[in-house]
Scaffold this motif. Structure first.
Motif, PDB file in Angstrom:
ATOM      1  N   GLU A  94       0.815  -1.210   0.000  1.00  0.00           N
ATOM      2  CA  GLU A  94       0.000   0.000   0.000  1.00  0.00           C
ATOM      3  C   GLU A  94       0.851   1.264   0.000  1.00  0.00           C
ATOM      4  O   GLU A  94       0.448   2.293  -0.546  1.00  0.00           O
TER       5      GLU A  94
ATOM      6  N   LEU B 213      -8.329   5.877  -6.271  1.00  0.00           N
ATOM      7  CA  LEU B 213      -7.619   6.072  -5.011  1.00  0.00           C
ATOM      8  C   LEU B 213      -6.646   7.245  -5.066  1.00  0.00           C
ATOM      9  O   LEU B 213      -6.414   7.915  -4.060  1.00  0.00           O
TER      10      LEU B 213
ATOM     11  N   ASP C 226      -9.393  -1.736   2.109  1.00  0.00           N
ATOM     12  CA  ASP C 226      -9.248  -1.171   0.770  1.00  0.00           C
ATOM     13  C   ASP C 226      -9.730  -2.154  -0.291  1.00  0.00           C
ATOM     14  O   ASP C 226     -10.088  -3.297   0.005  1.00  0.00           O
TER      15      ASP C 226
ATOM     16  N   ALA D  57      -6.386  -0.003  -7.687  1.00  0.00           N
ATOM     17  CA  ALA D  57      -6.420   1.249  -6.936  1.00  0.00           C
ATOM     18  C   ALA D  57      -6.622   2.448  -7.857  1.00  0.00           C
ATOM     19  O   ALA D  57      -7.419   3.341  -7.567  1.00  0.00           O
TER      20      ALA D  57
END
Length: 327
Positions: free
Chosen positions: A41, A276, A178, A271
């Motif tokens: 991440e 994101l 997430d 993502a």
């Protein structure tokens, strides 16, 4: 899976893990505090740090067990740059902290065991979140208001991947994770889990922040860092595979198990597709979205329309990077 760097150092009365990416700290070293485990991440941020290092930035990245400890270290002057969402701290303490780059938005999913099929079933039930006062904590508070429920005990475990492991082992029954870890739970757990409805969020999950005096006194270093971040974010949004390519070039997170590293491309593709990352680094637009979200969650006080961006953000570094790199 938790990445455990080799170097250990004690800060703010708690154990902090120094990621050995930039050597020993010196007077000119930018000390970066991460209130989380270093994992896939954080890889895009670590890539940007290494790119900034190529441009002359000397840095040291230190991970803390909690976001609150990272903020305390920054306030005390033991760290220079922090990662989190310190809106409440800025407002309540009047600390001269300012945000200067949005790292990620709140793109999260509430996952519960299959025994729960709707939000009413979560009334009085425990939930495990990332950090006290962080984005997932704020989401939980808004869900309570909108759904007319009250969660039971709130526990805090940093890192979505750590909460996923605990859920798969049956140690926790509800969390907010997430997109990649939501997909992992559903694929690994089969029919053991449900994803409950989530309201639309445009607010920040993580931003870079620092003391205003430090920002003013270290403009050259700050500009190098923000330029590296902005260029990396723009490249990543255009081509998410750039992160894995750069991870290999810089030999980042090499201690992680191969099975986790094999998912880097998939994670960043999901993502990016999920919105994101803002290729423009947040700024004023992000601040206003954060005012709306964090006042509704109760972490900011007042009318969001009357809050001043300049009281929470220093826009100079981001505007300078946009001027240099182009819009």
């Amino acid at each position: 899976m938790t990445f455990m760097p080799k170097a250990l150092t004690g800060l703010v009365g708690a154990a902090a893990l120094a990621v050995g990416l930039a050597g020993s700290a010196s007077a000119d070293t930018v000390r970066v505090a991460l209130g989380d485990v270093a994992s896939v991440e954080q890889l895009a941020f670590m890539v940007a740090l290494e790119r900034a290092k190529e441009k002359g930035l000397d840095y040291e990245l230190t991970t803390f067990s909690k976001e609150e400890l990272a903020i305390q270290a920054l306030i005390s002057g033991q760290m220079d740059v922090g990662i989190g969402t310190p809106y409440s701290v800025i407002q309540k303490s009047q600390a001269p902290l300012r945000n200067f780059f949005q790292l990620s938005k709140l793109v999260f999913f509430p996952v519960v065991t299959s025994e729960v099929s709707d939000w009413a079933g979560m009334d009085g039930q425990p939930i495990t979140l990332h950090s006290r006062g962080g984005g997932t904590d704020a989401i939980a508070s808004i869900i309570e208001r909108r759904e007319g429920i009250n969660f039971g005990e709130r526990s805090y475990v940093p890192g979505s991947e750590n909460r996923v492991i605990a859920m798969l082992k049956g140690q926790i029954t509800a969390s907010i994770v997430d997109i990649a870890n939501k997909n992992l739970l559903l694929s690994e757990g089969g029919d053991k889990f449900n994803v409950l409805p989530m309201f639309d969020v445009k607010a920040s999950d993580e931003v870079l922040f620092a003391n205003q005096e430090w920002l003013d006194a270290n403009q050259e270093d700050v500009d190098v860092l923000v330029e590296a971040l902005l260029s990396t974010w723009r490249e990543m949004v255009a081509d998410p595979t750039i992160i894995e390519k750069e991870r290999q070039r810089f030999n980042l997170l090499s201690d992680l198990p191969p099975e986790l590293l094999s998912d880097v491309d998939a994670y960043y593709r999901e993502a990016v597709d999920g919105g994101l990352y803002d290729p423009e680094g947040g700024g004023e637009e992000a601040a206003k979205a954060d005012f709306e979200f964090y006042t509704e969650s109760g972490q900011l006080e007042g009318d969001p329309a009357t809050l001043n961006v300049e009281d929470f953000w220093d826009l100079r570094p981001l505007n300078a990077a946009k001027e240099k790199l182009g819009s």
